[in-house]
Design an enzyme around this catalytic site. Sequence first.
Site, mmCIF file in Angstrom:
data_model
loop_
_atom_site.group_PDB
_atom_site.id
_atom_site.type_symbol
_atom_site.label_atom_id
_atom_site.label_comp_id
_atom_site.label_asym_id
_atom_site.label_seq_id
_atom_site.Cartn_x
_atom_site.Cartn_y
_atom_site.Cartn_z
ATOM 1 N N ASN A 170 0.837 -1.210 0.000
ATOM 2 C CA ASN A 170 0.000 0.000 0.000
ATOM 3 C C ASN A 170 0.867 1.253 0.000
ATOM 4 O OD1 ASN A 170 -3.075 -0.402 0.158
ATOM 5 N ND2 ASN A 170 -2.257 -2.025 1.486
ATOM 6 N N LEU A 204 0.699 -2.472 12.463
ATOM 7 C CA LEU A 204 -0.049 -3.405 13.310
ATOM 8 C C LEU A 204 -0.132 -3.015 14.779
ATOM 9 C CD1 LEU A 204 0.986 -6.835 11.760
ATOM 10 C CD2 LEU A 204 -1.101 -5.514 11.427
ATOM 11 N N LYS A 205 0.342 -1.839 15.133
ATOM 12 C CA LYS A 205 0.263 -1.416 16.537
ATOM 13 C C LYS A 205 -0.770 -0.314 16.693
ATOM 14 C CE LYS A 205 3.702 -3.694 18.419
ATOM 15 N NZ LYS A 205 3.490 -4.657 19.482
ATOM 16 N N ASN A 255 -6.321 4.962 8.005
ATOM 17 C CA ASN A 255 -5.874 3.570 7.995
ATOM 18 C C ASN A 255 -6.686 2.819 6.959
ATOM 19 O OD1 ASN A 255 -4.513 1.229 8.650
ATOM 20 N ND2 ASN A 255 -5.550 0.917 10.625
ATOM 21 N N HIS A 279 -8.100 -1.130 6.031
ATOM 22 C CA HIS A 279 -8.364 -2.447 6.621
ATOM 23 C C HIS A 279 -8.833 -3.379 5.500
ATOM 24 C CE1 HIS A 279 -9.383 -5.185 9.873
ATOM 25 N NE2 HIS A 279 -10.515 -5.447 9.250
ATOM 26 N N ASP A 319 -9.742 -0.087 14.710
ATOM 27 C CA ASP A 319 -10.708 -0.193 13.597
ATOM 28 C C ASP A 319 -12.098 0.355 13.892
ATOM 29 O OD1 ASP A 319 -8.667 -1.581 12.249
ATOM 30 O OD2 ASP A 319 -9.370 -3.519 12.974
ATOM 31 N N GLU A 341 -7.351 -2.544 -2.596
ATOM 32 C CA GLU A 341 -6.751 -1.574 -1.659
ATOM 33 C C GLU A 341 -5.850 -0.595 -2.403
ATOM 34 O OE1 GLU A 341 -4.902 -3.134 1.892
ATOM 35 O OE2 GLU A 341 -6.101 -4.952 1.781
HETATM 36 C C1 GRF Z 1 -3.244 -4.578 4.012
HETATM 37 O O1 GRF Z 1 -4.073 -5.659 3.731
HETATM 38 C C2 GRF Z 1 -3.978 -3.521 4.813
HETATM 39 O O2 GRF Z 1 -5.347 -3.504 4.564
HETATM 40 C C3 GRF Z 1 -3.741 -3.958 6.226
HETATM 41 O O3 GRF Z 1 -2.450 -4.512 6.244
HETATM 42 C C4 GRF Z 1 -2.100 -4.969 4.937
HETATM 43 C C5 GRF Z 1 -0.824 -4.301 4.577
HETATM 44 O O4 GRF Z 1 -0.299 -4.785 3.383
HETATM 45 N N1 GRF Z 1 -3.932 -2.870 7.160
HETATM 46 P P1 GRF Z 1 0.942 -4.048 2.739
HETATM 47 O O5 GRF Z 1 2.053 -4.005 3.770
HETATM 48 O O6 GRF Z 1 0.490 -2.687 2.334
HETATM 49 O O7 GRF Z 1 1.319 -4.908 1.565
#
Ligand code: GRF
Length: 207
Positions: free
Chosen positions: A13, A89-90, A106, A108, A149, A178
């Site tokens: 992303n 992830l935090k 963010n 998800h 979330d 995404e």
């Molecule tokens: C994605 O699926 C996003 O929705 C979630 O974590 C993942 C991150 O993927 N929050 P990347 O590191 O962007 O490939």
Amino acid sequence: MKVAVMCTGSGTNLQALLDAEDGGTLGARIVLVISNRSKAFALKRAKSSGREAMVLRARDFETENAYADELLSVLKDRGIELICLAGYLKRLPAKLVAEFRGRILNIHPGPLPRFGGQGMFGHHVHESVIASGVRESGPTVFFVDEEYDTGAIIAFTPVPVQPGDTPDTLARRVLAAEHLLYPRVVAAVVKGQVQLQDGKCVGRLND
Ligand code: GRF
């Protein structure tokens, strides 16, 4: 507008946002990438695209307050106005959320609020979506608040769940969605087309 992106893992992303910036559609400059994991591939992506990359981990600070102060000082020092979490992830310190309210996004990999919350990340989301029997998944972008979330939802892209989908096959299609959605939302927030007002998202994305 100067943007910081925070990542824990691969950073696809982040890459989509960098590509949008390079293509002139983001309307903002990503000047800093922060990770809580020194081995995150996202850091390599940041460095190879000439952005500042930094590791900041809560556990290296005595208190959450000290960690929050360091984050705030780094962000303010670089004039950051928008923070994009991209696979981070935090949970962010409440002090940072309060200072940047309405300016932290963010993404998800599933519908919220049903398939979110602590521990609902990566394949857990896709497993849960498939187990529930719903016919539709898809990425959700939202304004970050103090919880996992639960912030105001900005946009969602529907991705059909196909018969025979596994968490991996579904994850791949959601991730592709995404990469299209997140840069669009960031561009809309940068332009002021959507914003957080009284805890709600107002405005809408251009089609
Ligand atoms: C994605 O699926 C996003 O929705 C979630 O974590 C993942 C991150 O993927 N929050 P990347 O590191 O962007 O490939």
